[in-house]
Design a protein around this motif. Sequence first.
Motif, PDB file in Angstrom:
ATOM      1  N   ILE A   1       0.860  -1.183   0.000  1.00 42.73           N
ATOM      2  CA  ILE A   1       0.000   0.000   0.000  1.00 42.73           C
ATOM      3  C   ILE A   1       0.895   1.231   0.000  1.00 42.73           C
ATOM      4  N   LYS A   2       0.630   2.139  -0.917  1.00 51.26           N
ATOM      5  CA  LYS A   2       1.519   3.293  -1.085  1.00 51.26           C
ATOM      6  C   LYS A   2       1.471   4.228   0.112  1.00 51.26           C
ATOM      7  N   LYS A   3       0.271   4.495   0.612  1.00 46.11           N
ATOM      8  CA  LYS A   3       0.103   5.383   1.758  1.00 46.11           C
ATOM      9  C   LYS A   3      -1.240   5.088   2.406  1.00 46.11           C
ATOM     10  N   VAL A   4      -1.313   5.282   3.719  1.00 51.45           N
ATOM     11  CA  VAL A   4      -2.548   5.062   4.456  1.00 51.45           C
ATOM     12  C   VAL A   4      -2.998   6.382   5.065  1.00 51.45           C
ATOM     13  N   PHE A   5      -4.224   6.778   4.748  1.00 49.43           N
ATOM     14  CA  PHE A   5      -4.820   7.974   5.337  1.00 49.43           C
ATOM     15  C   PHE A   5      -5.794   7.535   6.422  1.00 49.43           C
ATOM     16  N   THR A   6      -5.559   7.991   7.642  1.00 45.72           N
ATOM     17  CA  THR A   6      -6.428   7.617   8.749  1.00 45.72           C
ATOM     18  C   THR A   6      -7.676   8.487   8.761  1.00 45.72           C
TER      19      THR A   6
ATOM     20  N   LEU B   1      -5.431  14.346   0.909  1.00 46.84           N
ATOM     21  CA  LEU B   1      -5.506  13.201   0.007  1.00 46.84           C
ATOM     22  C   LEU B   1      -5.321  13.639  -1.443  1.00 46.84           C
ATOM     23  N   ALA B   2      -6.033  14.678  -1.855  1.00 47.20           N
ATOM     24  CA  ALA B   2      -5.938  15.156  -3.236  1.00 47.20           C
ATOM     25  C   ALA B   2      -4.528  15.650  -3.548  1.00 47.20           C
ATOM     26  N   ASN B   3      -3.926  16.379  -2.613  1.00 49.32           N
ATOM     27  CA  ASN B   3      -2.556  16.860  -2.820  1.00 49.32           C
ATOM     28  C   ASN B   3      -1.585  15.700  -3.000  1.00 49.32           C
ATOM     29  N   TYR B   4      -1.774  14.668  -2.196  1.00 48.68           N
ATOM     30  CA  TYR B   4      -0.876  13.515  -2.280  1.00 48.68           C
ATOM     31  C   TYR B   4      -1.016  12.812  -3.627  1.00 48.68           C
TER      32      TYR B   4
ATOM     33  N   GLN C   1       5.668  17.777  -9.938  1.00 47.55           N
ATOM     34  CA  GLN C   1       5.338  18.462  -8.691  1.00 47.55           C
ATOM     35  C   GLN C   1       6.430  18.221  -7.653  1.00 47.55           C
ATOM     36  N   THR C   2       6.688  19.236  -6.858  1.00 45.98           N
ATOM     37  CA  THR C   2       7.669  19.113  -5.783  1.00 45.98           C
ATOM     38  C   THR C   2       7.138  18.185  -4.701  1.00 45.98           C
ATOM     39  N   SER C   3       8.014  17.331  -4.199  1.00 44.76           N
ATOM     40  CA  SER C   3       7.601  16.395  -3.159  1.00 44.76           C
ATOM     41  C   SER C   3       7.160  17.137  -1.901  1.00 44.76           C
ATOM     42  N   ILE C   4       6.083  16.660  -1.289  1.00 42.00           N
ATOM     43  CA  ILE C   4       5.607  17.265  -0.049  1.00 42.00           C
ATOM     44  C   ILE C   4       6.294  16.649   1.166  1.00 42.00           C
ATOM     45  N   THR C   5       7.069  15.597   0.955  1.00 42.44           N
ATOM     46  CA  THR C   5       7.707  14.903   2.066  1.00 42.44           C
ATOM     47  C   THR C   5       8.987  15.614   2.478  1.00 42.44           C
ATOM     48  N   PRO C   6       9.168  15.882   3.771  1.00 46.59           N
ATOM     49  CA  PRO C   6      10.432  16.497   4.204  1.00 46.59           C
ATOM     50  C   PRO C   6      11.629  15.630   3.823  1.00 46.59           C
TER      51      PRO C   6
ATOM     52  N   VAL D   1      12.858  21.046   3.606  1.00 45.63           N
ATOM     53  CA  VAL D   1      11.921  20.811   2.506  1.00 45.63           C
ATOM     54  C   VAL D   1      12.421  21.515   1.251  1.00 45.63           C
ATOM     55  N   ASP D   2      11.886  21.075   0.114  1.00 47.49           N
ATOM     56  CA  ASP D   2      12.058  21.803  -1.134  1.00 47.49           C
ATOM     57  C   ASP D   2      10.849  22.714  -1.321  1.00 47.49           C
ATOM     58  N   ASP D   3      11.032  23.849  -1.985  1.00 46.08           N
ATOM     59  CA  ASP D   3       9.929  24.757  -2.311  1.00 46.08           C
ATOM     60  C   ASP D   3       9.083  25.085  -1.080  1.00 46.08           C
ATOM     61  N   ILE D   4       9.670  25.789  -0.150  1.00 49.02           N
ATOM     62  CA  ILE D   4       8.985  26.093   1.099  1.00 49.02           C
ATOM     63  C   ILE D   4       7.731  26.935   0.867  1.00 49.02           C
ATOM     64  N   HIS D   5       7.744  27.797  -0.141  1.00 51.84           N
ATOM     65  CA  HIS D   5       6.554  28.602  -0.425  1.00 51.84           C
ATOM     66  C   HIS D   5       5.385  27.706  -0.842  1.00 51.84           C
ATOM     67  N   GLY D   6       5.674  26.736  -1.691  1.00 45.63           N
ATOM     68  CA  GLY D   6       4.627  25.807  -2.106  1.00 45.63           C
ATOM     69  C   GLY D   6       4.149  24.951  -0.960  1.00 45.63           C
ATOM     70  N   ARG D   7       5.073  24.540  -0.076  1.00 43.21           N
ATOM     71  CA  ARG D   7       4.702  23.696   1.065  1.00 43.21           C
ATOM     72  C   ARG D   7       3.825  24.463   2.046  1.00 43.21           C
ATOM     73  N   VAL D   8       4.172  25.707   2.316  1.00 40.14           N
ATOM     74  CA  VAL D   8       3.362  26.528   3.218  1.00 40.14           C
ATOM     75  C   VAL D   8       1.964  26.745   2.639  1.00 40.14           C
ATOM     76  N   ALA D   9       1.909  27.043   1.348  1.00 43.67           N
ATOM     77  CA  ALA D   9       0.609  27.236   0.694  1.00 43.67           C
ATOM     78  C   ALA D   9      -0.238  25.972   0.777  1.00 43.67           C
ATOM     79  N   GLN D  10       0.395  24.832   0.632  1.00 43.49           N
ATOM     80  CA  GLN D  10      -0.317  23.560   0.687  1.00 43.49           C
ATOM     81  C   GLN D  10      -0.862  23.294   2.090  1.00 43.49           C
ATOM     82  N   LEU D  11      -0.065  23.570   3.107  1.00 41.86           N
ATOM     83  CA  LEU D  11      -0.516  23.379   4.478  1.00 41.86           C
ATOM     84  C   LEU D  11      -1.689  24.304   4.804  1.00 41.86           C
TER      85      LEU D  11
END
Length: 273
Positions: free
Chosen positions: A107-112, A120-123, A132-137, A218-228
């Motif tokens: 299983i690639k990822k589990v969302f609780t 989920l959509a972002n992932y 797309q830049t990875s969202i994983t630190p 992280v890569d692309d901190i601006h994109g990561r902040v916007a995503q959060l």
Amino acid sequence: MAKIRVLIAKPGLDGHDRGALVISQALRDRGMEVIYTGLRQSPVQIAQAAIQEDVDVVGVSSLSGAHNTLFPKIIEELKKRGAEDIPVIGGGVIPAEDIPFLIDSGIKKVFTSGASTDALANYIEQLIDSNQTSITPKKIAHIGIAVKQIDSVLSFYTDNLGLELEGIEDIPDEHVKAAFLKIGDSRLELLEPLDSASPIQQFLDKKGEGIHHIALEVDDIHGRVAQLKQEGVPLINDQPKQGAHNSQIAFIHPKAAGRVLFELCEKDEAGDV
């Protein structure tokens, strides 16, 4: 880019589909094509539908407690049909202790149950779109430790622990002085307040010396902040600001992570974090 095609399925005897319908609609609202197979689907039926519909990803949800049996069987059925390249994402009422087993099973990822549909959509978008830049630190950049005076504690880290002092830097915007000690690919960051306006002084007044924050690179901190922000995660910094070594940093509010203060940081290409 073509629309992402997602198959949403409910394996086993689970008789509730409200959550799956909500997820399906949320993904459609994000511009994805969603095929919902309905309730009580067998692993064989799910694998066959995924191939017939030529989907990019399969999302399976279970509330019945049979996820440890059903989810791996879906992976097996996809492999039998030469479709192991279709990623499978799991969700539902899944105990945290079962997640490592499911990941090991393919299983690639589990969302609780507490995960947002935006997360989920972002992932899924990041999973399917390689641009797309990875969202994983990338790693733990450093652990910040609040101290009253760097000079009074530094010998413990350099002499007793044997760590290398890389340098000491004043960070006026944060009202702190920071000493950087390398440990593997990460660092310990000793933080001394420069004045009473320093958040480190406020931390010391309230809690005393100790671990202040954990910094994630992280890569692309601006994109990561916007995503959060989009996912509704509370932030201290809505926009990144300058940190040590010309890095860009932003803090996540501790109420988002069980009172742990996390810092996101993107290193300067010419320097480090």
